[in-house]
Design a protein around this motif. Structure first.
Motif, PDB file in Angstrom:
ATOM      1  N   SER A  32      16.964  -5.959 -12.963  1.00 46.98           N
ATOM      2  CA  SER A  32      15.713  -6.084 -12.203  1.00 46.98           C
ATOM      3  C   SER A  32      15.371  -7.555 -12.039  1.00 46.98           C
ATOM      4  O   SER A  32      15.471  -8.334 -12.995  1.00 46.98           O
ATOM      5  CB  SER A  32      14.575  -5.381 -12.946  1.00 46.98           C
ATOM      6  N   PHE A  34      12.725 -10.492  -9.968  1.00 48.81           N
ATOM      7  CA  PHE A  34      11.391 -10.652  -9.391  1.00 48.81           C
ATOM      8  C   PHE A  34      11.180 -12.091  -8.944  1.00 48.81           C
ATOM      9  O   PHE A  34      11.678 -13.025  -9.569  1.00 48.81           O
ATOM     10  CB  PHE A  34      10.323 -10.301 -10.443  1.00 48.81           C
ATOM     11  N   TYR A  36       7.876 -14.548  -8.225  1.00 53.19           N
ATOM     12  CA  TYR A  36       6.447 -14.737  -8.343  1.00 53.19           C
ATOM     13  C   TYR A  36       6.072 -16.063  -7.695  1.00 53.19           C
ATOM     14  O   TYR A  36       6.829 -17.024  -7.717  1.00 53.19           O
ATOM     15  CB  TYR A  36       6.007 -14.779  -9.818  1.00 53.19           C
ATOM     16  N   SER A  43      -2.728 -17.927 -12.000  1.00 56.09           N
ATOM     17  CA  SER A  43      -1.684 -17.165 -12.675  1.00 56.09           C
ATOM     18  C   SER A  43      -0.654 -16.677 -11.657  1.00 56.09           C
ATOM     19  O   SER A  43      -0.927 -16.635 -10.458  1.00 56.09           O
ATOM     20  CB  SER A  43      -2.299 -15.995 -13.439  1.00 56.09           C
ATOM     21  N   PRO A  44       0.534 -16.328 -12.114  1.00 59.95           N
ATOM     22  CA  PRO A  44       1.585 -15.876 -11.190  1.00 59.95           C
ATOM     23  C   PRO A  44       1.223 -14.565 -10.501  1.00 59.95           C
ATOM     24  O   PRO A  44       0.609 -13.689 -11.106  1.00 59.95           O
ATOM     25  CB  PRO A  44       2.805 -15.688 -12.104  1.00 59.95           C
ATOM     26  N   LEU A  46       3.073 -11.487  -8.011  1.00 64.53           N
ATOM     27  CA  LEU A  46       4.368 -10.983  -7.572  1.00 64.53           C
ATOM     28  C   LEU A  46       4.474 -11.022  -6.054  1.00 64.53           C
ATOM     29  O   LEU A  46       3.575 -10.587  -5.341  1.00 64.53           O
ATOM     30  CB  LEU A  46       4.547  -9.534  -8.047  1.00 64.53           C
ATOM     31  N   TYR A  51      16.323  -4.810  -6.828  1.00 64.35           N
ATOM     32  CA  TYR A  51      17.110  -4.171  -7.871  1.00 64.35           C
ATOM     33  C   TYR A  51      18.552  -3.921  -7.456  1.00 64.35           C
ATOM     34  O   TYR A  51      19.432  -3.729  -8.300  1.00 64.35           O
ATOM     35  CB  TYR A  51      16.473  -2.821  -8.257  1.00 64.35           C
ATOM     36  N   LEU A  88       8.495 -18.751  -9.078  1.00 65.60           N
ATOM     37  CA  LEU A  88       9.138 -18.407 -10.337  1.00 65.60           C
ATOM     38  C   LEU A  88      10.063 -17.216 -10.135  1.00 65.60           C
ATOM     39  O   LEU A  88       9.661 -16.190  -9.590  1.00 65.60           O
ATOM     40  CB  LEU A  88       8.084 -18.045 -11.387  1.00 65.60           C
ATOM     41  N   LYS A  92      14.763  -9.220 -15.637  1.00 64.72           N
ATOM     42  CA  LYS A  92      14.705  -8.334 -16.799  1.00 64.72           C
ATOM     43  C   LYS A  92      16.120  -8.185 -17.323  1.00 64.72           C
ATOM     44  O   LYS A  92      17.001  -7.669 -16.640  1.00 64.72           O
ATOM     45  CB  LYS A  92      14.143  -6.965 -16.455  1.00 64.72           C
ATOM     46  N   TYR A  95      18.665  -6.671 -22.552  1.00 60.22           N
ATOM     47  CA  TYR A  95      18.001  -6.460 -23.846  1.00 60.22           C
ATOM     48  C   TYR A  95      16.497  -6.341 -23.675  1.00 60.22           C
ATOM     49  O   TYR A  95      15.727  -6.577 -24.606  1.00 60.22           O
ATOM     50  CB  TYR A  95      18.389  -7.541 -24.844  1.00 60.22           C
ATOM     51  N   ASP A  96      16.101  -5.975 -22.458  1.00 58.60           N
ATOM     52  CA  ASP A  96      14.739  -5.517 -22.184  1.00 58.60           C
ATOM     53  C   ASP A  96      13.654  -6.584 -22.195  1.00 58.60           C
ATOM     54  O   ASP A  96      12.475  -6.253 -22.367  1.00 58.60           O
ATOM     55  CB  ASP A  96      14.345  -4.412 -23.179  1.00 58.60           C
ATOM     56  N   LYS A  97      14.011  -7.829 -22.057  1.00 54.82           N
ATOM     57  CA  LYS A  97      12.995  -8.870 -21.970  1.00 54.82           C
ATOM     58  C   LYS A  97      12.955  -9.403 -20.549  1.00 54.82           C
ATOM     59  O   LYS A  97      13.979  -9.482 -19.867  1.00 54.82           O
ATOM     60  CB  LYS A  97      13.319 -10.031 -22.922  1.00 54.82           C
ATOM     61  N   VAL A  98      11.756  -9.769 -20.095  1.00 53.64           N
ATOM     62  CA  VAL A  98      11.624 -10.410 -18.789  1.00 53.64           C
ATOM     63  C   VAL A  98      11.605 -11.918 -19.035  1.00 53.64           C
ATOM     64  O   VAL A  98      10.693 -12.433 -19.695  1.00 53.64           O
ATOM     65  CB  VAL A  98      10.343  -9.965 -18.065  1.00 53.64           C
ATOM     66  N   PHE A 100      11.650 -15.766 -17.467  1.00 55.62           N
ATOM     67  CA  PHE A 100      11.288 -16.531 -16.279  1.00 55.62           C
ATOM     68  C   PHE A 100      12.114 -17.812 -16.187  1.00 55.62           C
ATOM     69  O   PHE A 100      12.420 -18.439 -17.200  1.00 55.62           O
ATOM     70  CB  PHE A 100       9.800 -16.896 -16.312  1.00 55.62           C
TER      71      PHE A 100
END
Lengths: 110, 115
Positions: A32, A34, A36, A43-44, A46, A51, A88, A92, A95-98, A100
């Motif tokens: 995934s 993205f 931003y 703040s960022p 989207l 995908y 930005l 993802k 290992y499931d972390k997003v 940047f």
């Protein structure tokens, strides 16, 4: 090697031109992606998520994904001064972390 | 629908103190992620909570901790503050999980200054 890298800025384009923003990532299992936009002091927000390999268009924005090359890009057509911001790239990971990227500062010159 | 809210918006602390930041996600969102943003390091992932459980954690020292309540509101705590903790702390909420097909919506952030 950083997990998510972006082309170093600042990037300056004239109003009406196409702005091209690039991003590469290291985790081949990432699924995934993205983009931003972040205005100074804000703040960022989207702009686009993608995908699948290929292009995804939304108005003046087109995201392109090439998983084999581990590359994702954002094209902004007919750039406007209001597009001036930091862009930005976020990924993802498997290992499931997003994660940047460091961001690319875009300046659209009237 | 109300957006993500964060309180306080600005905070000034001195070294050695501790601080607690609060985040209320969009109604119905169950996942809350925290990020630290600095000019030098960019946006760095701190942790993610879902259904009161920490799902993921970034590479930050144990001085950084968080929790999530049954109403999905989340708090993060930083103990023994250091000058380098000065940053914009952003909270993001999503329907279920960060990334995937769920969009993350960011709050306005809390600007922490450590003197």
């Amino acid at each position: 090697q950083k997990e998510v890298e972006q082309n170093s800025g600042p990037l300056s384009v004239p109003e009406g031109a196409i702005a091209s923003l690039n991003c590469t990532y290291s985790d081949r299992g990432s699924q995934s992606f993205f983009w931003y936009r972040q205005y100074s002091g804000k703040s960022p927000e989207l702009i686009m998520s993608i995908y699948s390999n290929g292009d995804k268009e939304d108005g003046r924005f087109t995201a392109q994904l090439n998983k084999a090359s581990q590359y994702v890009s954002l094209l902004i057509r007919d750039s406007q001064p209001s597009d001036s911001a930091t862009y930005l790239c976020a990924v993802k990971t498997s290992y499931d972390k997003v994660i940047f990227g460091p961001g690319t500062s875009l300046s659209v010159i009237p | 629908k109300a957006g993500v809210t964060q309180t306080p918006r600005y905070l000034i602390k001195t070294r050695g103190q501790q601080v607690t930041l609060s985040c209320s996600p969009i109604s119905g969102h169950r996942s809350v992620s925290w990020y630290q943003q600095t000019p030098g390091q960019g946006l760095q992932f701190l942790f993610e909570y879902f259904s009161e459980t920490q799902r993921n954690k970034g590479n930050f020292p144990g001085r950084f901790s968080g929790r999530q309540f049954s109403n999905s509101r989340s708090e993060m705590n930083v103990s023994t503050l250091e000058l380098g903790d000065s940053a914009l702390y952003l909270c993001a909420s999503s329907l279920i999980f960060s990334g995937g097909t769920d969009t993350q919506y960011f709050g306005p952030g809390t600007r922490l200054t450590v003197l």
